[in-house]
Design a protein around this motif. Sequence first.
Motif, mmCIF file in Angstrom:
data_model
loop_
_atom_site.group_PDB
_atom_site.id
_atom_site.type_symbol
_atom_site.label_atom_id
_atom_site.label_comp_id
_atom_site.label_asym_id
_atom_site.label_seq_id
_atom_site.Cartn_x
_atom_site.Cartn_y
_atom_site.Cartn_z
ATOM 1 N N ILE A 102 0.836 -1.197 0.000
ATOM 2 C CA ILE A 102 0.000 0.000 0.000
ATOM 3 C C ILE A 102 0.871 1.246 0.000
ATOM 4 C CG2 ILE A 102 -1.824 1.239 1.221
ATOM 5 C CD1 ILE A 102 -2.799 -1.453 0.419
ATOM 6 N N ASP A 103 0.544 2.220 -0.852
ATOM 7 C CA ASP A 103 1.155 3.544 -0.805
ATOM 8 C C ASP A 103 0.339 4.410 0.147
ATOM 9 O OD1 ASP A 103 2.744 5.710 -1.321
ATOM 10 O OD2 ASP A 103 2.545 5.617 -3.504
ATOM 11 N N SER A 104 0.922 5.529 0.563
ATOM 12 C CA SER A 104 0.262 6.368 1.566
ATOM 13 C C SER A 104 -0.995 7.048 1.048
ATOM 14 C CB SER A 104 1.242 7.421 2.082
ATOM 15 O OG SER A 104 1.736 8.214 1.010
ATOM 16 N N ASP A 105 -1.155 7.152 -0.271
ATOM 17 C CA ASP A 105 -2.346 7.782 -0.833
ATOM 18 C C ASP A 105 -3.476 6.788 -1.087
ATOM 19 O OD1 ASP A 105 -1.337 6.389 -2.969
ATOM 20 O OD2 ASP A 105 -1.169 8.098 -4.317
ATOM 21 N N GLY A 106 -3.279 5.532 -0.677
ATOM 22 C CA GLY A 106 -4.301 4.516 -0.857
ATOM 23 C C GLY A 106 -4.173 3.713 -2.130
ATOM 24 N N SER A 107 -3.261 4.125 -3.006
ATOM 25 C CA SER A 107 -2.969 3.319 -4.191
ATOM 26 C C SER A 107 -2.118 2.123 -3.781
ATOM 27 C CB SER A 107 -2.251 4.159 -5.247
ATOM 28 O OG SER A 107 -1.022 4.652 -4.735
ATOM 29 N N ILE A 108 -1.926 1.185 -4.710
ATOM 30 C CA ILE A 108 -1.097 0.020 -4.424
ATOM 31 C C ILE A 108 -0.039 -0.149 -5.509
ATOM 32 C CG2 ILE A 108 -2.884 -1.204 -3.147
ATOM 33 C CD1 ILE A 108 -3.337 -2.934 -5.702
ATOM 34 N N TRP A 109 1.071 -0.775 -5.127
ATOM 35 C CA TRP A 109 2.092 -1.226 -6.072
ATOM 36 C C TRP A 109 2.046 -2.750 -6.120
ATOM 37 C CZ3 TRP A 109 5.250 1.385 -9.403
ATOM 38 C CH2 TRP A 109 5.321 2.775 -9.245
ATOM 39 N N PRO B 179 -6.835 3.594 -6.136
ATOM 40 C CA PRO B 179 -7.853 2.882 -5.351
ATOM 41 C C PRO B 179 -9.093 2.499 -6.151
ATOM 42 C CG PRO B 179 -6.953 4.699 -4.071
ATOM 43 C CD PRO B 179 -6.364 4.816 -5.438
ATOM 44 N N SER B 180 -9.359 3.218 -7.248
ATOM 45 C CA SER B 180 -10.522 2.903 -8.079
ATOM 46 C C SER B 180 -10.243 1.794 -9.087
ATOM 47 C CB SER B 180 -10.975 4.155 -8.837
ATOM 48 O OG SER B 180 -9.991 4.560 -9.779
ATOM 49 N N GLY B 181 -8.958 1.365 -9.204
ATOM 50 C CA GLY B 181 -8.613 0.277 -10.111
ATOM 51 C C GLY B 181 -7.878 0.699 -11.368
ATOM 52 N N GLN B 182 -7.688 1.991 -11.576
ATOM 53 C CA GLN B 182 -6.984 2.480 -12.762
ATOM 54 C C GLN B 182 -5.476 2.277 -12.613
ATOM 55 O OE1 GLN B 182 -7.368 6.680 -13.350
ATOM 56 N NE2 GLN B 182 -6.150 6.708 -15.233
ATOM 57 N N ILE B 183 -4.829 1.738 -13.662
ATOM 58 C CA ILE B 183 -3.372 1.601 -13.648
ATOM 59 C C ILE B 183 -2.750 2.961 -13.921
ATOM 60 C CG2 ILE B 183 -1.375 0.534 -14.756
ATOM 61 C CD1 ILE B 183 -3.054 -1.923 -15.275
ATOM 62 N N LEU B 184 -1.936 3.433 -12.980
ATOM 63 C CA LEU B 184 -1.354 4.767 -13.059
ATOM 64 C C LEU B 184 0.064 4.783 -13.616
ATOM 65 C CD1 LEU B 184 -2.478 6.016 -9.520
ATOM 66 C CD2 LEU B 184 -3.584 6.496 -11.716
#
Length: 204
Positions: free
Chosen positions: A54-61, A82-87
């Motif tokens: 988990i990243d601090s902004d709620g996204s994941i790696w 967090p919504s599922g979009q690949i960044l």
Amino acid sequence: RVIKTASTAGFDMALDEERKALWLVGNSIKKFDLELNPLLEINPIKWCAASVDIDSDGSIWVAEREHRDVPQSTNRIFKIHPSGQILKTVNLAWSPLCVRVDHSDRGVWVTGIATSKPITQRLLDSIERRTGKLQIGKWARGLLTKTRVSPETAKYDPNGKLLHRISHGGHTLEIDPSDHSVWLAAMDKVLGTSALDTFVGQRE
């Protein structure tokens, strides 16, 4: 005692305590609430996602691995909103086994292994393309064609830019929050490195 179960499976998971969510990765990427109700599922994985953090902004790696017999599978790490979009996607020339986020600077550490053909196999392949398969015996062929395995560890910034690379690697890693040093668990040893890529010690 077991207090919650769900009919799902995965290879690794990460708990987002702040947002009360659980991420599960394997042959897909799933997000649950803490009652194990499904919130999200995406399927960018062709073979296996081996690790998630988990990243601090709620996204994941996520670390994804390639399999030579699975078309379009690839070695990479990628960041998911967090919504599922690949960044963000970072392609790797080696197979990642574990990914961890350093929350002090949101840098991303990843460790794993690289495999390559030995020069003896390349020479043997070149000869046999001209002569046909040589009768050299199973033991000798195995010795000449044994795959070379080398460890790899790297750190990337939040945008996927390579910051550090270490010629040690392992199956998993952890980051010490007190000084941001990194501990690597390899097959036959445990390694400690400083945050700035200085080898500090090992235990067989």
